[in-house]
Write a protein that holds these residues in place. Structure first.
Motif, PDB file in Angstrom:
ATOM      1  N   ALA A 377       0.723  -1.104   0.022  1.00 46.99           N
ATOM      2  CA  ALA A 377       0.121  -0.238   0.118  1.00 46.99           C
ATOM      3  C   ALA A 377       0.387   1.289   0.123  1.00 46.99           C
ATOM      4  N   THR A 378       1.836   1.398   1.084  1.00 42.54           N
ATOM      5  CA  THR A 378       2.618   2.392   0.951  1.00 42.54           C
ATOM      6  C   THR A 378       3.619   2.705  -0.971  1.00 42.54           C
ATOM      7  N   GLY A 379       4.054   1.603  -0.920  1.00 42.28           N
ATOM      8  CA  GLY A 379       4.595   1.180  -2.415  1.00 42.28           C
ATOM      9  C   GLY A 379       3.836   2.510  -3.296  1.00 42.28           C
ATOM     10  N   ALA A 380       2.467   1.775  -3.769  1.00 41.47           N
ATOM     11  CA  ALA A 380       1.704   2.687  -4.336  1.00 41.47           C
ATOM     12  C   ALA A 380       1.400   3.572  -4.075  1.00 41.47           C
ATOM     13  N   LEU A 381       1.363   4.026  -2.684  1.00 38.38           N
ATOM     14  CA  LEU A 381       1.542   5.701  -2.690  1.00 38.38           C
ATOM     15  C   LEU A 381       2.379   6.244  -3.015  1.00 38.38           C
ATOM     16  N   MET A 382       3.169   5.664  -2.896  1.00 44.10           N
ATOM     17  CA  MET A 382       4.504   6.281  -3.451  1.00 44.10           C
ATOM     18  C   MET A 382       4.193   6.836  -5.138  1.00 44.10           C
ATOM     19  N   PHE A 383       4.387   5.740  -6.203  1.00 45.18           N
ATOM     20  CA  PHE A 383       4.381   5.702  -7.413  1.00 45.18           C
ATOM     21  C   PHE A 383       3.031   6.651  -7.917  1.00 45.18           C
ATOM     22  N   GLY A 384       2.030   6.893  -6.888  1.00 45.13           N
ATOM     23  CA  GLY A 384       0.722   7.363  -7.294  1.00 45.13           C
ATOM     24  C   GLY A 384       0.882   9.453  -7.271  1.00 45.13           C
ATOM     25  N   ILE A 385       2.121   9.282  -6.117  1.00 44.88           N
ATOM     26  CA  ILE A 385       2.253  11.103  -5.979  1.00 44.88           C
ATOM     27  C   ILE A 385       3.257  11.494  -7.108  1.00 44.88           C
ATOM     28  N   VAL A 386       3.795  10.780  -8.308  1.00 48.30           N
ATOM     29  CA  VAL A 386       5.067  10.924  -9.183  1.00 48.30           C
ATOM     30  C   VAL A 386       4.197  12.044  -9.554  1.00 48.30           C
ATOM     31  N   GLY A 387       2.806  11.602 -10.332  1.00 45.07           N
ATOM     32  CA  GLY A 387       2.200  12.596 -11.231  1.00 45.07           C
ATOM     33  C   GLY A 387       1.623  13.820 -10.707  1.00 45.07           C
ATOM     34  N   ILE A 388       1.191  14.509  -9.607  1.00 45.95           N
ATOM     35  CA  ILE A 388       1.715  15.540  -9.076  1.00 45.95           C
ATOM     36  C   ILE A 388       2.471  16.362  -8.418  1.00 45.95           C
ATOM     37  N   ALA A 389       3.921  15.179  -8.533  1.00 44.76           N
ATOM     38  CA  ALA A 389       4.842  16.259  -7.889  1.00 44.76           C
ATOM     39  C   ALA A 389       5.842  16.454  -9.619  1.00 44.76           C
ATOM     40  N   SER A 390       5.127  16.380 -10.312  1.00 47.49           N
ATOM     41  CA  SER A 390       6.020  16.494 -12.119  1.00 47.49           C
ATOM     42  C   SER A 390       4.726  17.409 -12.554  1.00 47.49           C
ATOM     43  N   ARG A 391       3.856  18.360 -10.874  1.00 46.57           N
ATOM     44  CA  ARG A 391       3.229  19.495 -11.778  1.00 46.57           C
ATOM     45  C   ARG A 391       3.792  20.647 -10.794  1.00 46.57           C
ATOM     46  N   VAL A 392       5.184  20.667  -9.768  1.00 47.29           N
ATOM     47  CA  VAL A 392       5.683  21.113  -9.259  1.00 47.29           C
ATOM     48  C   VAL A 392       6.144  22.571 -10.497  1.00 47.29           C
ATOM     49  N   HIS A 393       6.236  23.686  -9.635  1.00 40.82           N
ATOM     50  CA  HIS A 393       6.903  24.608 -10.648  1.00 40.82           C
ATOM     51  C   HIS A 393       8.415  23.909 -11.747  1.00 40.82           C
ATOM     52  N   PRO A 394       9.231  24.341 -12.084  1.00 39.39           N
ATOM     53  CA  PRO A 394      10.811  23.824 -12.578  1.00 39.39           C
ATOM     54  C   PRO A 394      11.384  24.191 -12.033  1.00 39.39           C
ATOM     55  N   ARG A 395      11.278  25.290 -11.905  1.00 39.93           N
ATOM     56  CA  ARG A 395      12.895  26.297 -11.026  1.00 39.93           C
ATOM     57  C   ARG A 395      12.375  26.415  -9.513  1.00 39.93           C
ATOM     58  N   VAL A 396      12.015  25.684  -8.722  1.00 39.17           N
ATOM     59  CA  VAL A 396      11.405  25.784  -7.513  1.00 39.17           C
ATOM     60  C   VAL A 396      12.675  25.347  -6.615  1.00 39.17           C
ATOM     61  N   GLY A 397      13.615  25.972  -6.154  1.00 38.32           N
ATOM     62  CA  GLY A 397      14.616  25.002  -5.622  1.00 38.32           C
ATOM     63  C   GLY A 397      15.222  24.998  -6.174  1.00 38.32           C
ATOM     64  N   LYS A 398      15.659  25.923  -7.072  1.00 40.11           N
ATOM     65  CA  LYS A 398      17.438  26.332  -7.986  1.00 40.11           C
ATOM     66  C   LYS A 398      17.638  28.099  -7.504  1.00 40.11           C
ATOM     67  N   ASP A 399      18.623  27.999  -7.384  1.00 42.20           N
ATOM     68  CA  ASP A 399      19.977  28.974  -7.247  1.00 42.20           C
ATOM     69  C   ASP A 399      18.872  30.667  -7.425  1.00 42.20           C
ATOM     70  N   ARG A 400      18.914  31.642  -6.719  1.00 41.07           N
ATOM     71  CA  ARG A 400      18.912  32.609  -7.552  1.00 41.07           C
ATOM     72  C   ARG A 400      16.898  32.634  -8.225  1.00 41.07           C
ATOM     73  N   VAL A 401      16.234  32.068  -7.774  1.00 41.38           N
ATOM     74  CA  VAL A 401      14.918  32.144  -8.241  1.00 41.38           C
ATOM     75  C   VAL A 401      13.844  32.632  -7.685  1.00 41.38           C
ATOM     76  N   ILE A 402      13.853  31.847  -7.196  1.00 47.46           N
ATOM     77  CA  ILE A 402      12.861  31.730  -5.649  1.00 47.46           C
ATOM     78  C   ILE A 402      11.778  33.054  -5.478  1.00 47.46           C
ATOM     79  N   ASP A 403      12.941  33.950  -5.403  1.00 45.01           N
ATOM     80  CA  ASP A 403      11.876  35.089  -5.072  1.00 45.01           C
ATOM     81  C   ASP A 403      11.491  35.732  -6.361  1.00 45.01           C
ATOM     82  N   LYS A 404      11.620  35.149  -7.686  1.00 43.15           N
ATOM     83  CA  LYS A 404      10.317  35.828  -9.077  1.00 43.15           C
ATOM     84  C   LYS A 404       9.632  34.319  -8.726  1.00 43.15           C
ATOM     85  N   ILE A 405       8.936  33.195  -8.241  1.00 41.93           N
ATOM     86  CA  ILE A 405       8.157  32.578  -8.141  1.00 41.93           C
ATOM     87  C   ILE A 405       7.245  32.716  -7.219  1.00 41.93           C
TER      88      ILE A 405
END
Length: 410
Positions: A377-405
């Motif tokens: 069940a836990t493994g299935a949950l991890m696979f299920g969240i991959v699609g939602i994680a793919s919607r995170v803004h591509p620049r979140v976490g990168k240097d010098r771009v946090i203030d812009k987003i």
């Protein structure tokens, strides 16, 4: 005569990334020292893993309700006293959890989760107050890295203390660590002056209003779901890994070693954080959830091969440590400053939900299936969240771009 204090001592009493990380490390040690002991204690007293899941579920229900009403409490009581209340909750929890009766265990579990909610929400508010948005991508990995030692040595030390001196020993050490954490927290107030501020005196909105406002913001919803899935995996790991070790015949010490080994992966956070700042949070999250889902699911098919199952759990933990380089960054980037108190309280319910929903589901599964169903069940949950994680803004976490987003200050 004027005495110049060492630079490190001045920094240790000045609010910032390192001071908050030290407080978090002390809290982590208090929690980790009993993380591998609590499931074994509950299993001894309650008799089976299904009842253990029910008790975790019940305590988490209380914690979630308390988290939603915490903004009202902070609006009445200064934040420093709410944090103090939470630290005292850890001490009370340690006292009751060392008892051998069901009533004491219920009280201890509830005190533990209420203490965790209080300290976590208050500390996140302090981080948002004192750490600039542009520095969040560096402060989050630092905070988690500082706790890596606690979570690496704590679980196995707790198991050893239990074997050498009895069940009371790890809980006594946990209470002592909570007292040290509280003392250091108050030293920050005395040393820096501004490190602790009273809670906001404006009237806090109804918890239901805060929830509705939170739901209206898709980026906050996405951050909550990702954090919930991450915490759900670790919740499963802390609760069911010691039980897996005992039921597989490996023993309690091996259970503590597995939990410690999984948390030792957090020492790789500086490497993961460097990679995350280069490739961004989205790719990190997707890779982490895929690795964790694969390793966790395969454990279910390792009947008779316990040590191979242990290896797979550690591989899954390695994947989750990659994801911990991101921490709560998606939320911290998206939350509006004027809504920090209310939205943080709602967001932090992910921690309670991760100890509420999975144990509730697992309690139902364990009525008809064996422990392997938990890992599937836990493994299935991890696979299920991959699609939602793919919607995170591509620049979140990168240097010098946090203030812009980041969300507008308004």
């Amino acid at each position: 005569m004027f005495v110049r204090h060492p630079v490190w001592l001045q920094n240790a009493t000045r609010p910032g990334s390192e001071t908050f990380a030290l407080v978090f490390a002390a809290e982590s040690l208090s929690r980790s020292i009993i993380s591998s002991v609590i499931p074994i204690q509950l299993l001894r007293v309650l008799g089976d893993s299904q009842q253990v899941s029910v008790l975790y579920f019940t305590a988490s229900c209380v914690g979630m309700v308390f988290a939603l009403f915490l903004p009202m409490i902070v609006g009445i009581i200064p934040r420093r006293w709410v944090y103090t209340f939470g630290a005292v909750g850890f001490i009370i929890a340690a006292f009751f959890l060392m008892m051998e009766d069901e009533t004491s265990l219920v009280i201890g579990m509830i005190a533990r989760v209420v203490g965790l909610v209080s300290t976590t929400i208050c500390m996140n508010l302090y981080i948002l107050d004192f750490i600039a948005r542009r520095d969040l991508s560096r402060s989050e990995p630092t905070r988690i890295f500082y706790s890596a030692l606690s979570w690496s040595v704590g679980p196995v030390c707790g198991a050893l203390l239990m074997q050498w001196w009895g069940m009371w020993a790890p809980f006594a050490v946990s209470a002592g660590c909570a007292a040290v954490m509280l003392g250091y927290f108050w030293c920050l107030r005395l040393g820096g002056g501004l490190a602790i501020t009273a809670g906001s005196r404006r009237r806090a909105p109804n918890p239901l209003s805060s929830i509705r406002q939170f739901i209206r913001q898709p980026r906050l919803n996405m951050a909550w779901i990702i954090a919930f899935c991450r915490a759900s995996w670790w919740s499963m790991f802390f609760i069911y890994t010691p039980i897996y070790a005992v039921e597989s015949g490996l023993g309690e010490i091996i259970g503590g070693l597995i939990v410690s080994g999984g948390n030792a992966c957090l020492f790789l956070l500086p490497i993961w954080a460097r990679i995350a700042r280069r490739i961004g949070a989205r790719k990190v999250l997707m890779i982490a959830f895929i690795v964790a889902g694969t390793g966790t699911s395969l454990v279910a098919f390792m009947n008779g091969y316990a040590y191979l199952g242990v290896g797979l759990l550690l591989i899954a933990a390695l994947g989750m440590s990659f994801q911990d380089a991101i921490g709560n960054l998606p939320f911290m980037v998206a939350v509006r400053p004027r809504e920090r108190s209310e939205m943080t309280s709602v967001f932090m319910t992910y921690r309670d939900a991760s100890e509420l929903v999975p144990p509730g589901v697992y309690a139902l599964l364990l009525r008809s299936f064996d422990l392997s169903a938990v890992f599937l069940a836990t493994g299935a949950l991890m696979f299920g969240i991959v699609g939602i994680a793919s919607r995170v803004h591509p620049r979140v976490g990168k240097d010098r771009v946090i203030d812009k987003i980041a969300a507008p200050a308004e």
